[in-house]
Scaffold this active site. Structure first.
Site, PDB file in Angstrom:
ATOM      1  N   ASN A   1      10.242  -1.282  -7.942  1.00 43.56           N
ATOM      2  CA  ASN A   1       9.084  -0.655  -7.370  1.00 43.56           C
ATOM      3  C   ASN A   1       9.200  -1.179  -5.718  1.00 43.56           C
ATOM      4  O   ASN A   1       9.037  -2.351  -5.493  1.00 43.56           O
ATOM      5  CB  ASN A   1       7.765  -1.204  -7.790  1.00 43.56           C
ATOM      6  CG  ASN A   1       6.556  -0.466  -6.931  1.00 43.56           C
ATOM      7  OD1 ASN A   1       6.697   0.130  -5.905  1.00 43.56           O
ATOM      8  ND2 ASN A   1       5.429  -0.727  -7.562  1.00 43.56           N
TER       9      ASN A   1
ATOM     10  N   ASN B   1       3.979  -7.434  -1.651  1.00 42.29           N
ATOM     11  CA  ASN B   1       2.435  -7.557  -2.066  1.00 42.29           C
ATOM     12  C   ASN B   1       2.433  -7.349  -3.460  1.00 42.29           C
ATOM     13  O   ASN B   1       1.263  -7.244  -3.814  1.00 42.29           O
ATOM     14  CB  ASN B   1       1.914  -6.438  -1.124  1.00 42.29           C
ATOM     15  CG  ASN B   1       1.585  -6.652   0.225  1.00 42.29           C
ATOM     16  OD1 ASN B   1       1.310  -8.002   0.393  1.00 42.29           O
ATOM     17  ND2 ASN B   1       2.149  -5.762   1.192  1.00 42.29           N
TER      18      ASN B   1
ATOM     19  N   GLU C   1      13.061   4.381  -9.768  1.00 36.93           N
ATOM     20  CA  GLU C   1      12.221   3.878  -8.838  1.00 36.93           C
ATOM     21  C   GLU C   1      10.788   4.073  -9.629  1.00 36.93           C
ATOM     22  O   GLU C   1      10.572   5.032 -10.312  1.00 36.93           O
ATOM     23  CB  GLU C   1      12.012   4.699  -7.575  1.00 36.93           C
ATOM     24  CG  GLU C   1      10.750   4.147  -6.529  1.00 36.93           C
ATOM     25  CD  GLU C   1      11.335   4.886  -5.364  1.00 36.93           C
ATOM     26  OE1 GLU C   1      12.399   5.124  -4.678  1.00 36.93           O
ATOM     27  OE2 GLU C   1      10.078   5.304  -4.521  1.00 36.93           O
TER      28      GLU C   1
ATOM     29  N   TYR D   1      -4.558   0.079  -8.384  1.00 38.20           N
ATOM     30  CA  TYR D   1      -3.168  -0.669  -9.003  1.00 38.20           C
ATOM     31  C   TYR D   1      -3.501  -1.096 -10.285  1.00 38.20           C
ATOM     32  O   TYR D   1      -2.384  -1.600 -10.894  1.00 38.20           O
ATOM     33  CB  TYR D   1      -2.753  -1.417  -8.044  1.00 38.20           C
ATOM     34  CG  TYR D   1      -2.097  -0.957  -6.488  1.00 38.20           C
ATOM     35  CD1 TYR D   1      -1.414  -0.118  -6.579  1.00 38.20           C
ATOM     36  CD2 TYR D   1      -2.795  -1.555  -5.381  1.00 38.20           C
ATOM     37  CE1 TYR D   1      -0.995   0.544  -5.098  1.00 38.20           C
ATOM     38  CE2 TYR D   1      -2.401  -0.966  -4.311  1.00 38.20           C
ATOM     39  CZ  TYR D   1      -1.600   0.024  -4.190  1.00 38.20           C
ATOM     40  OH  TYR D   1      -1.246   0.435  -3.059  1.00 38.20           O
TER      41      TYR D   1
ATOM     42  N   ALA E   1       5.634  -0.841  -0.532  1.00 39.47           N
ATOM     43  CA  ALA E   1       5.488   0.069   0.995  1.00 39.47           C
ATOM     44  C   ALA E   1       6.928   0.118   1.603  1.00 39.47           C
ATOM     45  O   ALA E   1       7.039   1.210   2.323  1.00 39.47           O
ATOM     46  CB  ALA E   1       4.631  -0.640   2.123  1.00 39.47           C
TER      47      ALA E   1
ATOM     48  N   ARG F   1      -6.468  -7.799  -6.261  1.00 39.48           N
ATOM     49  CA  ARG F   1      -7.062  -7.109  -5.282  1.00 39.48           C
ATOM     50  C   ARG F   1      -6.910  -5.475  -5.825  1.00 39.48           C
ATOM     51  O   ARG F   1      -5.843  -5.256  -6.549  1.00 39.48           O
ATOM     52  CB  ARG F   1      -6.701  -7.400  -3.999  1.00 39.48           C
ATOM     53  CG  ARG F   1      -6.815  -8.710  -3.577  1.00 39.48           C
ATOM     54  CD  ARG F   1      -7.656  -9.078  -2.294  1.00 39.48           C
ATOM     55  NE  ARG F   1      -7.568 -10.250  -2.006  1.00 39.48           N
ATOM     56  CZ  ARG F   1      -6.702 -11.264  -1.240  1.00 39.48           C
ATOM     57  NH1 ARG F   1      -5.800 -10.386  -0.748  1.00 39.48           N
ATOM     58  NH2 ARG F   1      -7.003 -12.400  -1.081  1.00 39.48           N
TER      59      ARG F   1
ATOM     60  N   HIS G   1       6.264   3.609  -9.622  1.00 39.20           N
ATOM     61  CA  HIS G   1       5.285   3.127  -8.627  1.00 39.20           C
ATOM     62  C   HIS G   1       3.772   3.386  -9.360  1.00 39.20           C
ATOM     63  O   HIS G   1       3.946   4.341 -10.270  1.00 39.20           O
ATOM     64  CB  HIS G   1       4.935   4.335  -7.463  1.00 39.20           C
ATOM     65  CG  HIS G   1       5.960   4.301  -6.238  1.00 39.20           C
ATOM     66  ND1 HIS G   1       5.976   3.354  -5.417  1.00 39.20           N
ATOM     67  CD2 HIS G   1       7.050   5.193  -6.214  1.00 39.20           C
ATOM     68  CE1 HIS G   1       7.085   3.598  -4.567  1.00 39.20           C
ATOM     69  NE2 HIS G   1       7.644   4.660  -5.103  1.00 39.20           N
TER      70      HIS G   1
ATOM     71  N   ARG H   1      -2.097  10.321  -2.623  1.00 36.30           N
ATOM     72  CA  ARG H   1      -2.678   9.321  -1.675  1.00 36.30           C
ATOM     73  C   ARG H   1      -2.684   9.773  -0.123  1.00 36.30           C
ATOM     74  O   ARG H   1      -2.310  10.821   0.315  1.00 36.30           O
ATOM     75  CB  ARG H   1      -2.243   7.906  -1.997  1.00 36.30           C
ATOM     76  CG  ARG H   1      -2.429   7.624  -3.373  1.00 36.30           C
ATOM     77  CD  ARG H   1      -1.854   6.210  -3.679  1.00 36.30           C
ATOM     78  NE  ARG H   1      -2.654   5.292  -2.974  1.00 36.30           N
ATOM     79  CZ  ARG H   1      -2.174   3.979  -2.751  1.00 36.30           C
ATOM     80  NH1 ARG H   1      -1.147   3.542  -3.240  1.00 36.30           N
ATOM     81  NH2 ARG H   1      -2.913   3.297  -1.774  1.00 36.30           N
TER      82      ARG H   1
HETATM   83  O1  CA2 Z   1       1.870   2.673  -6.404  1.00 37.95           O
HETATM   84  C1  CA2 Z   1       2.716   1.494  -5.861  1.00 37.95           C
HETATM   85  O2  CA2 Z   1       3.238   1.125  -6.910  1.00 37.95           O
HETATM   86  C2  CA2 Z   1       3.105   1.435  -4.481  1.00 37.95           C
HETATM   87  O3  CA2 Z   1       4.476   1.262  -4.620  1.00 37.95           O
HETATM   88  C3  CA2 Z   1       2.233   0.186  -4.152  1.00 37.95           C
HETATM   89  C4  CA2 Z   1       2.616  -0.239  -2.701  1.00 37.95           C
HETATM   90  C5  CA2 Z   1       2.388   0.896  -1.824  1.00 37.95           C
HETATM   91  O4  CA2 Z   1       2.591   0.512  -0.559  1.00 37.95           O
HETATM   92  C6  CA2 Z   1       3.027   2.056  -2.306  1.00 37.95           C
HETATM   93  O5  CA2 Z   1       2.596   3.184  -1.276  1.00 37.95           O
HETATM   94  C7  CA2 Z   1       2.655   2.657  -3.628  1.00 37.95           C
HETATM   95  C8  CA2 Z   1       1.351  -1.476  -2.565  1.00 37.95           C
HETATM   96  C9  CA2 Z   1       1.613  -2.539  -3.455  1.00 37.95           C
HETATM   97  C10 CA2 Z   1       0.425  -3.449  -2.875  1.00 37.95           C
HETATM   98  O6  CA2 Z   1      -0.102  -4.063  -4.135  1.00 37.95           O
HETATM   99  C11 CA2 Z   1      -1.464  -4.748  -3.912  1.00 37.95           C
HETATM  100  C12 CA2 Z   1      -1.713  -5.227  -5.383  1.00 37.95           C
HETATM  101  C13 CA2 Z   1      -3.032  -5.845  -5.229  1.00 37.95           C
HETATM  102  C14 CA2 Z   1      -3.636  -5.989  -3.979  1.00 37.95           C
HETATM  103  C15 CA2 Z   1      -2.961  -5.396  -2.614  1.00 37.95           C
HETATM  104  C16 CA2 Z   1      -1.777  -4.900  -2.690  1.00 37.95           C
END
Ligand code: CA2
Length: 153
Positions: free
Chosen positions: A76, A13, A100, A25, A79, A20, A102, A109
């Site tokens: 990164n 993702n 790693e 993010y 999830a 989004r 994030h 969170r």
């Molecule tokens: O904070 C981070 O970098 C995460 O790795 C991002 C993951 C999340 O599941 C981790 O808990 C933390 C999610 C990435 C999803 O990115 C998106 C970006 C824009 C719209 C939707 C999802």
């Protein structure tokens, strides 16, 4: 002399970045993050290759193949950080340093995000600095390669 190579891996993702959920993010796209990281890596004396996959097995394949070509990795795992023993095993199986990163502070969170399974295999983890987490990750891996004694692992 060609520059030694670093690998930046984005998990599932993260190709959606900038499109989004900017409040969580940030507004930078993955391509913009890659470009900034490549610029920084070059200034630090490295070539940086950037890849993204939504598929756990693809990320495992890239990790397994990395040691012959790359001297360090920034990842990164998205999830998969919170669930993937396969990624943890792949990280542990390679001898080059893995950092790693994030974007968000995973400890601030939902509870299910506060544990990173993959973090047990990496040299260190940077979390919560938005797109700067990636730049800090590139700096960390470059610093580690320049001064391996600075790592406690
Ligand atoms: O904070 C981070 O970098 C995460 O790795 C991002 C993951 C999340 O599941 C981790 O808990 C933390 C999610 C990435 C999803 O990115 C998106 C970006 C824009 C719209 C939707 C999802």
């Amino acid at each position: 002399m060609p520059k030694p190579k670093l690998l930046l891996l984005h998990g599932p993702n993260l190709n959606m970045l900038g499109m989004r959920e900017p409040s969580i993010y940030g507004s930078a796209t993955m391509a913009q993050i890659d470009q900034c990281c490549q610029q920084l890596a070059s200034e630090l004396g490295y070539n940086l290759s950037c890849r993204q996959s939504n598929h756990e097995g693809q990320l495992v394949d890239w990790l397994q193949a990395a040691a012959g070509e790359f001297v360090g990795i920034v990842i990164n795992p998205g999830a998969y950080s919170h669930s993937s023993i396969a990624l943890l095993d792949a990280i542990r199986a390679i001898t080059i340093p893995v950092v790693e990163v994030h974007l968000s502070n995973i400890h601030a969170r939902e509870a299910f995000r506060s544990h990173s399974v993959t973090a047990a295999g990496v040299v260190g983890l940077i979390s919560g600095f938005g797109a700067d987490s990636y730049l800090l990750g590139v700096r960390a891996v470059a610093q580690l390669l320049a001064d391996p004694l600075s790592s406690s692992s």
